[in-house]
Design a protein around this motif. Structure first.
Motif, PDB file in Angstrom:
ATOM      1  N   THR A 232       0.989  -1.178   0.242  1.00 55.65           N
ATOM      2  CA  THR A 232      -0.093  -0.015  -0.063  1.00 55.65           C
ATOM      3  C   THR A 232       1.116   1.121  -0.020  1.00 55.65           C
ATOM      4  O   THR A 232       0.413   2.161  -0.592  1.00 55.65           O
ATOM      5  CB  THR A 232      -0.917  -0.038   1.182  1.00 55.65           C
ATOM      6  OG1 THR A 232      -1.796  -1.284   1.209  1.00 55.65           O
ATOM      7  CG2 THR A 232      -1.786   1.114   1.258  1.00 55.65           C
ATOM      8  N   SER A 233       2.011   1.333   0.582  1.00 52.02           N
ATOM      9  CA  SER A 233       2.913   2.425   0.701  1.00 52.02           C
ATOM     10  C   SER A 233       3.544   2.489  -0.658  1.00 52.02           C
ATOM     11  O   SER A 233       3.630   3.747  -1.204  1.00 52.02           O
ATOM     12  CB  SER A 233       3.819   2.057   2.030  1.00 52.02           C
ATOM     13  OG  SER A 233       3.370   2.023   3.030  1.00 52.02           O
TER      14      SER A 233
ATOM     15  N   THR B 154       1.169   4.085  -3.009  1.00 51.57           N
ATOM     16  CA  THR B 154       0.990   5.565  -2.697  1.00 51.57           C
ATOM     17  C   THR B 154       1.965   6.336  -3.399  1.00 51.57           C
ATOM     18  O   THR B 154       1.792   7.228  -3.987  1.00 51.57           O
ATOM     19  CB  THR B 154       0.793   5.767  -1.152  1.00 51.57           C
ATOM     20  OG1 THR B 154      -0.225   5.157  -0.605  1.00 51.57           O
ATOM     21  CG2 THR B 154       0.815   7.289  -1.085  1.00 51.57           C
TER      22      THR B 154
END
Length: 200
Positions: free
Chosen positions: A169-170, A173
């Motif tokens: 998820t990081s 992003t």
């Protein structure tokens, strides 16, 4: 071997990521043997599609770019893709210790290169630059790229799946931030001389 991995990532991604993890790739090898060719797919396809066929919203009223204006844009796009992949790999490397991994920059580059491959391959759709078609193909490529990222991070980085989910998820992003940065750079370049010239 690289293209065997690509097919494997389509048919059985988990097993293929295991196989990829055990191989040794260097950054220079990935750039010279794979990325320099993969990045050429969308750049060349867009150049050919926009200068020979032309853009269309719905399949009619095609508008072309002049070769003289499209060529520097295609070259800039090619190098932007190469820099973007490198930036993503470095971002993964910068974050990996936070999530309990101990990966080399080479391994982070491997993850980034294989994960981004569907996006590069989808660039072939630009040979037929009809907006709805390209958006459809692009969204499919983005969806599969995100899937490969979430499957591949825990395997390649050798971390538990729970941490892998947060790590992925990081990375996603950061990828969106890199995309926004590329779009902003495009706007700046268009305002400073790389303006597309449309012809009918």
């Amino acid at each position: 071997m690289f293209f065997q991995h690509i097919w494997g990532l389509v048919y059985h991604p988990k097993q293929e990521w295991d196989s990829i993890r055990e191989e040794q790739y260097s950054i220079s090898y990935l750039y010279t043997h794979h990325l320099c060719w993969l990045a050429a797919i969308p750049a060349l396809s867009m150049f050919i599609g926009t200068t020979q066929m032309g853009w269309s919203i719905s399949g009619g009223d095609y508008v072309k770019l002049s070769v003289e204006s499209a060529l520097p844009i295609a070259i800039a796009f090619y190098f932007a893709l190469l820099v973007g992949v490198g930036a993503m790999a470095y971002s993964v490397y910068w974050m990996e210790k936070t999530y309990g991994s101990d990966a080399s920059l080479d391994r982070c580059m491997v993850l980034t290169t294989f994960t981004a491959t569907p996006l590069f391959m989808s660039g072939l759709a630009a040979l037929l630059p009809i907006l709805w078609f390209d958006v459809f193909v692009g969204m499919g490529a983005v969806a599969y790229t995100v899937y490969l990222l979430y499957v591949g991070v825990p395997i390649v980085m050798r971390i538990p799946e729970e941490r892998g989910f947060l790590f992925s998820t990081s990375v996603l992003t950061v990828g969106l931030c890199v995309l926004v940065g590329m779009l902003a750079t495009t706007a700046i370049l268009w305002g400073s001389g790389l303006t597309p010239v449309f012809i009918r």
